[in-house]
Design an enzyme around this catalytic site. Structure first.
Site, mmCIF file in Angstrom:
data_model
loop_
_atom_site.group_PDB
_atom_site.id
_atom_site.type_symbol
_atom_site.label_atom_id
_atom_site.label_comp_id
_atom_site.label_asym_id
_atom_site.label_seq_id
_atom_site.Cartn_x
_atom_site.Cartn_y
_atom_site.Cartn_z
ATOM 1 N N SER A 41 41.364 62.360 49.427
ATOM 2 C CA SER A 41 42.651 61.924 48.892
ATOM 3 C C SER A 41 43.827 62.157 49.825
ATOM 4 O O SER A 41 44.912 61.620 49.588
ATOM 5 C CB SER A 41 42.923 62.620 47.553
ATOM 6 O OG SER A 41 42.946 64.027 47.717
ATOM 7 N N LYS A 45 49.024 58.710 47.440
ATOM 8 C CA LYS A 45 50.210 58.757 46.588
ATOM 9 C C LYS A 45 51.161 57.571 46.786
ATOM 10 O O LYS A 45 51.924 57.219 45.875
ATOM 11 C CB LYS A 45 50.970 60.064 46.829
ATOM 12 C CG LYS A 45 50.327 61.303 46.215
ATOM 13 C CD LYS A 45 50.496 61.327 44.711
ATOM 14 C CE LYS A 45 50.093 62.668 44.121
ATOM 15 N NZ LYS A 45 50.318 62.721 42.672
#
Length: 504
Positions: A305, A51
Site C-alpha cells: 500500500s 491514498k
C-alpha cells in the site's frame, strides 16, 4: 449497497492523478510458500501510496464553491501527500495539519507539492482538532482520509484493477486496514462481482480496530494504538467503511511488528521495492494465512500500500527481520561463572550460528548471558534448542517475543548495579520532538531519581525509552498517577525477566 458502490467505483475519477499500478509476480515467495503470490504495487503511485486515489476522487466530487474555499486535512503522511497532489492538479489551495512529530521528509514532501503545512500537536487527534478550528475560522472544505463514500470508491479502483489484471481464479486478496477505506472499497467491488474470492483484512496486533469492532458487533475505540506501522495506526474503524466490512469481509488477521519487518524484506527481495511497514502488513497476513491453513497451489494477492518510509528506519526494520521470519531465537541462559564456561556453552550449541552474545561479569557463581542463535523457521527448532540447553543443565528464559529485550536489553551496556537497590522499571514511547525528555523530567517530583535510562532512535515519529526510577516507598502508590499525567504511553517492566536477569 454493493451495487451502488460498484457504480461509484466504475465512475471514479482517479486516473487524472493516480496510475494503474502493476500486479507483480513474487516468484521467490511463491516458491517458498507453494502458492502463486502476486503483489499489487501501490508503492508505484506518484506519491508512493494508494491514498491519492481516494483524495482525488473526493475532490472531483466537490462543488465549485467548495473548491474555491480551499481544502484541508489532518494527516501524518500518505493522505497528506495524496491530497496535496490532487489539489495541485486541480489548482485548489490545500492546507495540511500535521502533528509536530511528523518526520521532516514527509513535511517537505507535502510542501513540495504546493500545500501549506501547519504543525500542531503531538498526535493525529490533536492535529485533527486544530484542523477543525481552522475550518471554523476560514470555511475550508474537509477531505477525510477514509470515512467517506467518494474516498472509498476511489480506493475501490484498486480492486477493480486486480480483477481486470488477473481474471483467473483467486483464493484471497489481503488488504491492510487502518480506517478501513481501502478494504471497504475492495470488498464492495470484489464481493459484488466475484463473491468466491475471499477479502481478508490485515491489521497490526496492537492496532486491530476492525477486529475489535467485528468481535463486539459495533465500532469500538481502542484504548491504546501501536504506532510501529503509523499508516494503519487508527483507534476506531471508520463508520462508513464498517457498514460495508461488517457483512463483506471474510476475516481479519493480526500480525506483529517483527512479522511486518520480515514482509518488508520479502517484498524487497521479489520486487526491489522498499515498502513502509504499513505497506507490508498485507503480505505479513498472507504468509500467516498460508501457515495456518496449509493451502497450496492457490493464487493469493496482497497489496503493497505504500513506500513512504524514512531511510534511517531501515536499520531497525532489518534488525527485526530475522525474528519476524522466526530465524533467530533470543535467549537468556544461566551459565557457571568460571573459566571455560563460555566454551562449554558453545559446545552444547554445536554447529548452530551464534548471532549475538552479550555478557558482563556481575557477582556470584552464576552468569546470565543474552544470546541470539540462528534457528529454522516455524518454532520447532527453537523449542528443540531450548530443550537441548536445559538437558545440559542450563536454565533458559525464552526472550524471542519479549519487546523489552528486543528494543532495549540487547543494546544496553554496563551490566547490573554493583549494589542492590529498590528500582521501578518502565518502558515509554516518547514523541520525537525537542523538549520531549524535558517534559518527562519536569513531571517527576523532587526526590525521585532516574537510576537507568536507555534511548535509541528508530527513525520513527516516536522514540522508545527504558527508564529506571528510584523513589520513596510512600510515593509508590502515586507513581502511575504521575506517569499518566505526562501523556506518554508506558509499560511497567519491573517484573520482566529480561530486566531482572540483565539490569536489576
Amino acid at each position: 449497497m454493493l451495487e451502488a458502490y460498484v457504480k461509484k467505483i466504475l465512475q471514479a475519477r482517479v486516473y487524472e492523478a493516480a496510475s494503474e499500478t502493476p500486479l507483480s509476480a513474487a516468484p521467490m515467495l511463491s516458491k517458498r510458500f507453494n502458492n502463486q503470490i502476486w503483489i499489487k504495487r501501490e508503492d508505484l503511485q506518484p506519491v508512493f501510496s494508494f491514498k491519492v486515489r481516494g483524495a482525488y476522487n473526493k475532490m472531483a466530487s466537490l462543488t465549485p464553491e467548495q473548491k474555491a474555499a480551499g481544502v484541508i486535512a489532518a494527516s501524518a503522511g500518505n493522505h497528506a501527500q495524496g491530497l496535496a497532489l490532487s489539489a495541485k492538479k486541480m489548482g485548489v489551495k490545500a492546507t495540511i495539519v500535521m502533528p509536530c512529530i511528523t518526520p521532516d521528509i514527509k513535511v517537505q514532501a507535502v510542501r513540495a507539492l504546493g500545500a501549506e503545512v501547519v504543525l500542531s500537536g503531538d498526535a493525529f487527534n490533536e492535529a485533527l482538532d486544530h484542523a477543525r478550528t481552522l475550518i471554523a475560522q476560514h470555511g475550508y472544505t474537509y477531505i477525510p482520509p477514509y470515512d467517506d463514500p467518494d474516498v472509498i470508491a476511489g480506493q475501490g479502483t484498486v480492486g477493480m484493477e486486480i480483477l481486470r489484471q488477473h481474471p483467473d481464479p483467486i483464493e484471497a486478496i489481503f488488504v491492510p486496514v487502518g480506517g478501513g477505506g481501502l478494504a471497504a472499497g475492495i470488498a464492495a467491488y470484489v464481493k459484488y462481482l466475484r463473491p468466491d474470492i475471499k477479502v481478508i483484512g490485515v491489521e497490526p496486533a496492537d492496532a486491530a480496530c476492525l477486529k475489535a469492532a467485528l468481535d463486539a458487533g459495533e465500532r469500538v475505540v481502542l484504548p491504546q494504538v501501536g504506532i510501529f506501522a503509523e499508516g494503519v495506526a487508527v483507534s476506531q474503524i471508520g463508520e462508513t467503511p464498517f457498514s460495508i466490512l461488517k457483512d463483506h469481509i471474510d476475516g481479519v488477521i493480526t500480525v506483529s511488528a517483527d512479522e511486518m519487518c520480515a514482509a518488508v524484506k520479502d517484498i524487497f527481495e521479489d520486487t526491489r521495492a522498499v515498502a513502509e511497514t504499513s505497506g507490508a502488513v498485507a503480505l505479513a497476513g498472507l504468509k500467516k494465512y498460508v501457515q495456518e491453513t496449509g493451502v497450496t497451489d492457490r493464487t493469493l494477492v496482497c497489496i503493497n500500500s505504500g513506500a513512504n518510509t524514512n531511510f534511517d528506519r531501515l536499520q531497525h526494520i532489518a534488525e527485526r527481520t530475522e525474528l519476524g521470519e522466526q530465524r533467530e531465537a533470543i535467549l537468556a541462559v544461566t551459565i557457571p561463572e568460571r573459566p571455560g564456561s563460555f566454551k562449554q556453552f558453545c559446545t552444547v550449541i554445536g554447529e548452530r550460528m551464534v548471532t549475538e552474545f552479550n555478557y558482563r561479569y556481575a557477582k556470584g557463581d552464576k552468569a546470565h548471558i543474552f544470546v541470539g542463535v540462528r534457528v529454522q523457521p516455524g518454532g520447532e527448532d527453537r523449542a528443540a534448542l531450548i530443550q537441548q540447553l536445559e538437558s545440559a543443565d542450563y536454565p533458559v528464559e525464552d526472550l524471542t517475543d519479549n519487546e523489552l529485550a528486543k528494543l532495549h536489553i540487547r543494546h544496553l551496556g554496563g551490566g547490573r548495579a554493583l549494589h542492590s537497590f529498590e528500582e521501578e522499571a518502565y518502558r515509554f514511547e516518547f514523541p520525537e520532538r525537542p523538549g520531549a525528555l524535558m517534559r518527562f523530567l519536569s513531571y517527576l517530583p523532587e526526590g525521585w531519581n532516574i537510576s537507568m535510562f536507555h534511548y535509541r532512535n528508530h527513525g520513527a515519529a516516536y522514540g522508545r525509552v527504558f527508564v529506571g526510577l528510584q523513589l520513596p516507598r510512600e510515593d509508590l502508590s502515586q507513581l502511575e498517577e504521575h506517569l499518566d499525567s505526562i501523556g506518554y504511553r508506558y509499560w511497567k517492566e519491573t517484573d520482566n525477566p529480561a530486566y531482572r536477569l540483565f539490569t536489576a
